[in-house]
Design an enzyme around this catalytic site. Structure first.
Site, short mmCIF file in Angstrom:
data_model
loop_
_atom_site.label_atom_id
_atom_site.label_comp_id
_atom_site.label_asym_id
_atom_site.label_seq_id
_atom_site.Cartn_x
_atom_site.Cartn_y
_atom_site.Cartn_z
N CYS A 118 0.84 -1.19 0.00
CA CYS A 118 0.00 0.00 0.00
C CYS A 118 0.88 1.25 0.00
O CYS A 118 1.81 1.34 0.82
CB CYS A 118 -0.91 -0.01 1.23
SG CYS A 118 -1.85 1.53 1.45
N ASP A 133 -0.05 -6.08 0.01
CA ASP A 133 -1.24 -6.46 -0.75
C ASP A 133 -0.88 -7.71 -1.55
O ASP A 133 0.07 -7.70 -2.33
CB ASP A 133 -1.67 -5.34 -1.71
CG ASP A 133 -2.13 -4.10 -0.98
OD1 ASP A 133 -2.84 -4.23 0.03
OD2 ASP A 133 -1.79 -2.98 -1.43
#
Length: 276
Positions: free
Chosen positions: A184, A191
């Site tokens: 992120c 992620d």
């Protein structure tokens, strides 16, 4: 970091608001990241959709009895804005103590608010847990390339120079990898995703594709921009007759994000993968 993301609720302590508050939605313009990739709203070389799936959708009936369901939100890939994920979650939480007489009323509210934030019409489906369970779990199409032997040591930024193809051999195929990871751009949290590449064009070297995808491992960007970068790099390399790239990301905060980008109109399969 995307400049607009600095003002978003992402990475900050937030109050839990349990009654309907559409102002919680925080749009982030796509234009800055498009410009970084050398494209604009007028020159997008793809079409597609961002599927968001909500596993924690709940509201009240007029009697006060709660309902739980699954929400699916289809945001056009050419919409002016993405919706920052934490603000999306906070907005959905604000429905928890809000009464709706019918599902259709809820859907109308969701479509109105999300379309206003995205800047283009957002399609919404609200489905029962039984309905979604009946769909089962999907598998990524084509050949999995994850067992190929590759060596890579630079994870800071995507490396399109790793990609290789045989321009003299034209093929049509689908390949996928479950080794996609990025971070992120605001919180630095990981992620995780599975990426699928479907194309007709110069034969893509599978090992080079895997090395390239692994090079995203410490790259900081939103899901949508990661998929767009992969799409554009493959478009440049393969000069394909047809190309689709999509990623199915693991959910965070009860939401998963699944960007689809293609040179042609497609009917994406939005069934979840085993990690979702």
């Amino acid at each position: 970091m995307h400049p607009a993301a600095e003002d978003s609720p992402l990475g900050k302590s937030s109050e839990y608001i349990a009654t309907y508050t559409p102002s919680l939605l925080f749009p982030i313009p796509r234009a800055a990241k498009w410009a970084e990739l050398g494209i604009s709203a007028e020159t997008l070389p793809y079409q597609g959709v961002d599927f968001w799936n909500c596993f924690e959708l709940s509201w009240l009936l007029p009697s006060g009895k709660p309902v739980v369901a699954m929400g699916e939100f289809a945001i056009p890939a050419d919409s002016p804005n993405i919706i920052e994920s934490k603000s999306f979650k906070l907005y959905l939480n604000s429905l928890n103590q809000t009464a709706f007489a019918e599902v259709a009323e809820l859907v109308a509210v969701l479509e109105r608010d999300l379309s206003a934030a995205a800047g283009k019409p957002v399609a919404v489906r609200v489905r029962s847990l039984t309905e979604v369970a009946a769909e089962g779990v999907a598998a990524s199409p084509g050949v999995c390339i994850d067992e190929l032997d590759v060596a890579i040591s630079n994870y800071a930024t995507p490396q399109p120079e790793l990609l290789r193809c045989d321009a003299d051999q034209r093929i049509e195929e689908s390949v996928h990898s479950n080794l996609l990871k990025s971070n992120c751009p605001v919180t630095g949290q990981p992620d995780w995703g599975s990426v699928v590449v479907q194309y007709r064009g110069a034969a893509l070297d599978h090992a080079s594709l895997l090395a390239y995808l692994v090079s995203f491992r410490q790259h900081a960007d939103f899901h949508e921009q990661c998929v767009e970068r992969i799409f554009l790099d493959l478009l440049e390399l393969l000069k394909p007759e047809y190309l689709t790239v999509y990623a199915r990301y693991v959910r965070r905060g009860g939401l998963d994000i699944n960007p689809y980008r293609s040179t042609a109109a497609i009917l994406p399969d939005n069934r979840r993968l085993v990690r979702q």
